[in-house]
Design an enzyme around this catalytic site. Structure first.
Site, mmCIF file in Angstrom:
data_model
loop_
_atom_site.group_PDB
_atom_site.id
_atom_site.type_symbol
_atom_site.label_atom_id
_atom_site.label_comp_id
_atom_site.label_asym_id
_atom_site.label_seq_id
_atom_site.Cartn_x
_atom_site.Cartn_y
_atom_site.Cartn_z
ATOM 1 N N GLU A 1 -31.896 -66.935 -49.237
ATOM 2 C CA GLU A 1 -33.225 -67.487 -48.996
ATOM 3 C C GLU A 1 -34.365 -66.671 -49.600
ATOM 4 O OE1 GLU A 1 -32.247 -70.016 -44.934
ATOM 5 O OE2 GLU A 1 -33.551 -68.268 -44.777
ATOM 6 N N GLU B 1 -26.102 -73.184 -44.823
ATOM 7 C CA GLU B 1 -26.548 -73.019 -43.437
ATOM 8 C C GLU B 1 -27.063 -74.351 -42.914
ATOM 9 O OE1 GLU B 1 -29.398 -69.959 -42.543
ATOM 10 O OE2 GLU B 1 -28.390 -68.473 -43.805
#
Length: 437
Positions: free
Chosen positions: A167, A351
């Protein structure tokens, strides 16, 4: 749960994810200090000033945690390595205990027929590197590549997949512009440098791993389904700007060799010297791409300085995090990425999950419904032609949820943070049943 493994291709991978600082216990095994240790020690940054010194004590209980995944019927485990555990100063000396831990972990996964999916960096920067400017320092690209070399010389021959950074938006924007995570800055120049350097570090780390013969290397970015809060030109423009920052900047660098104009209008004056010559490094060929998705956002125009956006609360049901539950947003993101960026490249959901305040004896029906709906959305995206290759649940365990401490529970397995007892939740058993069908 309507989900069944048989609804997906035979080679489709189901996995659970965690990250090192959130579960391992950073006070164990010779790990060095990180900017999360100092961030959490600063009053007001973290709920109850909680830290990751013990976390879930996965460092000592990893075999029990791997057994839980094997019993659930998973195919793979996505975990991250702690830079400061392996190299306490970020550079130079290697902590043998740290490398040995990940060596044992990978062997333990393979013994249980679980594929190791490793992410090198999930936010815990060694303090010594933070002292040198951290992600605002261009040298971090070389530092991360050196760390990648040390780790992959030990475990690279046995991992199923590898990604340098989890991320980039959180590493750069959330942490340097919004100041909500370590290092807790609110500095547009540091943000511009971090936004770029997180990608140059990705590129150099991919090169370093390729040089060692590591295969199946990808990148992992987070995405939100973005909508204007009102049907006005100002709201639409604000939503486009937010979308460019959150969804388009990093994939633009990775796949198109360019950053969106809507972001450069605010950041270009602050970018590092020569940034526009780095795209050949950033755009290293990838074997797969990872998508982290949780929610959608409603964006309105704001009267303040660039980017002049603000979030508006939406009407949909929300998780314990206050995030709207919008499963079809996952389908939207997957199809948009394939059409504009990833093409035929295999895609993994790396995720997806929800925080829900549950006790071990309370059925977590909202999480079951959340996961079922998002799995269904993923299947629709596959039917539309997205080459989806796997789905990873966040998270295996209740854990240290960064600035929110231990309050928000994302786990399929409940952790009692007093005695560290693990108790599978109803969602764990629902997925276990679906994986057996």
């Amino acid at each position: 749960m309507n989900f069944a493994r048989s609804d997906f291709p035979q080679d489709f991978l189901f996995a659970a994810a965690t990250s090192s600082y959130q579960i391992e216990g950073h006070g164990f095994g010779g790990a060095g200090p990180t900017h999360w240790d100092s961030f959490s020690a600063t009053p007001g940054n973290v709920v109850r000033a909680e830290n990751g010194q013990r976390a879930c004590d996965h460092y000592h209980r990893w075999e029990e945690d791997l057994d839980l995944m094997q019993a659930m019927g998973l195919d793979a485990y996505r975990f991250s390595t702690s830079w400061a555990r392996v190299m306490p100063e970020g550079r130079g000396a290697v902590n043998a205990e740290g490398l040995d831990f990940y060596d044992r972990l990978v062997d333990g996964l393979l013994e249980r027929s679980l594929k190791p999916m490793v992410t090198l960096y999930h936010w815990e920067l060694p303090s010594a590197l933070s002292d040198c400017g951290g992600w605002a320092n261009p040298d971090i690209a070389h530092w991360l590549a050196d760390f990648a070399t040390v780790v992959m010389e030990r475990i690279g021959d046995r991992v199923y997949s590898a990604a340098p950074i989890n991320e980039p938006w959180c590493v750069a924007w959330l942490s340097h512009f919004l100041g909500l995570q370590a290092p807790g800055l609110r500095d547009i120049r540091a943000t511009a440098h971090a936004m770029h350097h997180v990608l140059t570090a990705h590129g150099r780390s991919v090169q370093a791993m390729r040089a060692l013969g590591v295969r199946n290397i990808g990148a992992v970015c987070n995405f939100e389904d973005v909508h204007p809060a009102q049907d006005t030109p100002a709201a639409h423009k604000a939503a486009d700007r937010y979308r460019a920052i959150y969804n388009e900047f990093f994939v633009g660098g990775l796949f198109k060799g360019a950053y969106p104009d809507a972001v450069l209008e605010g950041l270009e004056a602050h970018m590092p010297k020569g940034w526009d010559t780095d795209f050949s490094l950033i755009g290293q060929p990838l074997d797969w791409f990872g998508v982290n998705y949780y929610t959608c956002k409603r964006i309105a125009a704001d009267s303040g300085p660039w980017p002049a956006v603000r979030e508006i609360e939406g009407p949909l049901p929300k998780t314990q995090m206050g995030w709207e539950i919008k499963p079809d947003g996952l389908e939207t993101i997957l199809t948009w990425l394939q059409r504009n960026y990833t093409g035929a490249l295999p895609v993994y959901i790396t995720e997806n999950g929800m925080a829900h305040g549950d006790d071990p004896g309370v059925p977590d029906a909202p999480r079951i419904a959340y996961l079922d709906a998002h799995l269904t959305a993923a299947k629709r995206a596959m039917n539309a032609g997205v080459p989806l290759a796997g789905y990873t649940f966040w998270s295996l365990l209740d854990n240290y949820e960064w600035s929110l401490g231990y309050e928000k529970r994302f786990g399929l397995v409940h952790v009692d943070f007093d005695n560290l007892k693990r108790t599978p939740k109803a969602s764990y058993y629902a997925l276990q049943q679906g994986l057996s069908r």
